[in-house]
Design an enzyme around this catalytic site. Sequence first.
Site, mmCIF file in Angstrom:
data_model
loop_
_atom_site.group_PDB
_atom_site.id
_atom_site.type_symbol
_atom_site.label_atom_id
_atom_site.label_comp_id
_atom_site.label_asym_id
_atom_site.label_seq_id
_atom_site.Cartn_x
_atom_site.Cartn_y
_atom_site.Cartn_z
ATOM 1 N N ARG A 90 0.881 -1.181 0.000
ATOM 2 C CA ARG A 90 0.000 0.000 0.000
ATOM 3 C C ARG A 90 0.909 1.219 0.000
ATOM 4 O O ARG A 90 1.711 1.405 0.923
ATOM 5 C CB ARG A 90 -0.911 -0.014 1.224
ATOM 6 C CG ARG A 90 -1.620 1.297 1.437
ATOM 7 C CD ARG A 90 -2.764 1.219 2.419
ATOM 8 N NE ARG A 90 -3.901 0.529 1.849
ATOM 9 C CZ ARG A 90 -5.130 0.577 2.348
ATOM 10 N NH1 ARG A 90 -5.381 1.283 3.443
ATOM 11 N NH2 ARG A 90 -6.122 -0.075 1.761
ATOM 12 N N HIS A 126 -7.292 0.757 -6.529
ATOM 13 C CA HIS A 126 -7.513 -0.134 -5.375
ATOM 14 C C HIS A 126 -8.162 -1.421 -5.914
ATOM 15 O O HIS A 126 -9.326 -1.716 -5.642
ATOM 16 C CB HIS A 126 -8.413 0.570 -4.357
ATOM 17 C CG HIS A 126 -8.372 -0.036 -2.985
ATOM 18 N ND1 HIS A 126 -7.546 -1.100 -2.642
ATOM 19 C CD2 HIS A 126 -9.063 0.269 -1.845
ATOM 20 C CE1 HIS A 126 -7.733 -1.416 -1.380
ATOM 21 N NE2 HIS A 126 -8.652 -0.604 -0.871
ATOM 22 N N GLN A 156 -9.973 -4.194 -3.768
ATOM 23 C CA GLN A 156 -11.267 -3.763 -3.224
ATOM 24 C C GLN A 156 -12.379 -3.911 -4.261
ATOM 25 O O GLN A 156 -13.443 -4.454 -3.974
ATOM 26 C CB GLN A 156 -11.190 -2.304 -2.757
ATOM 27 C CG GLN A 156 -12.512 -1.769 -2.218
ATOM 28 C CD GLN A 156 -12.935 -2.403 -0.910
ATOM 29 O OE1 GLN A 156 -12.217 -2.329 0.071
ATOM 30 N NE2 GLN A 156 -14.100 -3.041 -0.885
ATOM 31 N N ASP A 207 -17.282 6.762 -2.138
ATOM 32 C CA ASP A 207 -16.041 6.628 -1.364
ATOM 33 C C ASP A 207 -15.828 7.970 -0.668
ATOM 34 O O ASP A 207 -16.490 8.970 -0.991
ATOM 35 C CB ASP A 207 -14.879 6.285 -2.322
ATOM 36 C CG ASP A 207 -13.552 6.033 -1.600
ATOM 37 O OD1 ASP A 207 -13.563 5.772 -0.385
ATOM 38 O OD2 ASP A 207 -12.499 6.130 -2.259
ATOM 39 N N CYS A 231 -16.435 0.984 0.314
ATOM 40 C CA CYS A 231 -15.204 0.244 0.634
ATOM 41 C C CYS A 231 -14.790 0.416 2.092
ATOM 42 O O CYS A 231 -14.055 -0.399 2.627
ATOM 43 C CB CYS A 231 -14.078 0.680 -0.302
ATOM 44 S SG CYS A 231 -13.533 2.383 -0.081
ATOM 45 N N ARG A 242 -13.356 -9.083 1.580
ATOM 46 C CA ARG A 242 -11.951 -8.783 1.292
ATOM 47 C C ARG A 242 -11.096 -10.019 1.609
ATOM 48 O O ARG A 242 -10.198 -10.386 0.865
ATOM 49 C CB ARG A 242 -11.469 -7.593 2.143
ATOM 50 C CG ARG A 242 -12.040 -6.247 1.761
ATOM 51 C CD ARG A 242 -11.502 -5.748 0.439
ATOM 52 N NE ARG A 242 -10.069 -5.592 0.454
ATOM 53 C CZ ARG A 242 -9.402 -4.529 0.925
ATOM 54 N NH1 ARG A 242 -10.073 -3.498 1.398
ATOM 55 N NH2 ARG A 242 -8.082 -4.470 0.884
HETATM 56 N N1 NVA Z 1 -9.997 6.487 -1.604
HETATM 57 C C1 NVA Z 1 -9.684 6.061 -0.266
HETATM 58 C C2 NVA Z 1 -9.884 4.587 -0.127
HETATM 59 C C3 NVA Z 1 -9.638 4.068 1.262
HETATM 60 C C4 NVA Z 1 -9.764 2.575 1.360
HETATM 61 C C5 NVA Z 1 -8.281 6.461 0.090
HETATM 62 O O1 NVA Z 1 -7.380 6.334 -0.764
HETATM 63 O O2 NVA Z 1 -8.039 6.933 1.201
HETATM 64 N N1 CP Z 2 -11.211 -0.421 2.208
HETATM 65 C C1 CP Z 2 -9.950 -0.476 2.666
HETATM 66 O O1 CP Z 2 -8.991 -0.729 1.919
HETATM 67 O O2 CP Z 2 -9.846 -0.275 4.002
HETATM 68 P P1 CP Z 2 -8.495 -0.039 4.837
HETATM 69 O O3 CP Z 2 -7.961 1.318 4.432
HETATM 70 O O4 CP Z 2 -8.915 -0.085 6.262
HETATM 71 O O5 CP Z 2 -7.517 -1.108 4.488
#
Ligand code: NVA
Ligand code: CP
Length: 310
Positions: free
Chosen positions: A102, A129, A132, A223, A263, A291
């Site tokens: 990540r 992502h 997800q 989101d 998500c 997930r």
């Molecule tokens: N768009 C959000 C998704 C979190 C799972 C982010 O990048 O923070």
């Molecule tokens: N939806 C998702 O990826 O959640 P986290 O940021 O908690 O991993």
Amino acid sequence: MKHFLSLKDFTKNELLEMITLAQKIKAQTKEKNFVPYMENQTLGMIFEKSSTRTRVSFETGIYQLGGIGLFLSSNDIQLGRGEPMKDTARVISRMVDMVMIRTFEHSKIEEFAENSKVPVINGLTNSYHPVQVLTDYFTMIECGVTNPIVAYVGDGANNMTHSWLMMAAKLGFELRVATPKGYECDTLIVEEALRIAKESGAKITFEDDPKTAVEGANVVTTDTWVSMGQESEKEIRIKAFNGYMVDADLMSLAQKDAIFLHCLPAYRDYEVSEEIFEKHADEIFLEAENRLHTQKGIMVWLDQHRGDTL
Ligand code: NVA
Ligand code: CP
């Protein structure tokens, strides 16, 4: 050897194979039949951003497959002190069997993958992502949605929207994206998705009116308006997204039995009202649970499609 960086790198059949594997593994897990598909394998999990779902689902998932997960926060490994991504990749991929990352710029995960001896999975970048949205597709099937008409309302220039574009384009379903002006999807990603959509027959449209997007949809999703790394823009974004909350009025335009997916984490009374969130909590938390199972399907598929790399 395949990496799982974006859905655009896979054929429709390959993505459906992963879903089928995930369905089988979920059923086995529910019967407490933990088949050791990845016995004694180690999954390195590098996190440069926070996470609840991604960390817990990957760590538990690899354990249920007979392996072990290593949580590697960039605060704790030398990457956070400036060791280059390509060196980190060349070291870690000699010691583990698969890596999940990540991070921020998508180019960073691409650099890692280019230098990795083992498959790399995208656990979220600024651009995509994919684990997800594949989970979201898995969940739509479980919820009985056979012919998806998906309305995505909110931030267009983010990892979730871009991944929805690629998924609709690859799997060939209808996706309507409603975003305020100035927060549209990345132009290059849109062009690529529309090119793929031509081949698959997917119908992808863009609006600035959420009502037009949601009318007749059977899946509504959104989101956060403020993704990780955008905290300093919070005030300005909240103003820009005024009118884009998924609330009861907006949901009433969707099909009567439409599902709502998120998500998570969700910010109540910003991108979704408390009322709609709680009304659809069963779907949302099934999505969160999935997930775990979808990612086991992805890991096993990648493991089965690797060459002799170690
Ligand atoms: N768009 C959000 C998704 C979190 C799972 C982010 O990048 O923070
Ligand atoms: N939806 C998702 O990826 O959640 P986290 O940021 O908690 O991993």
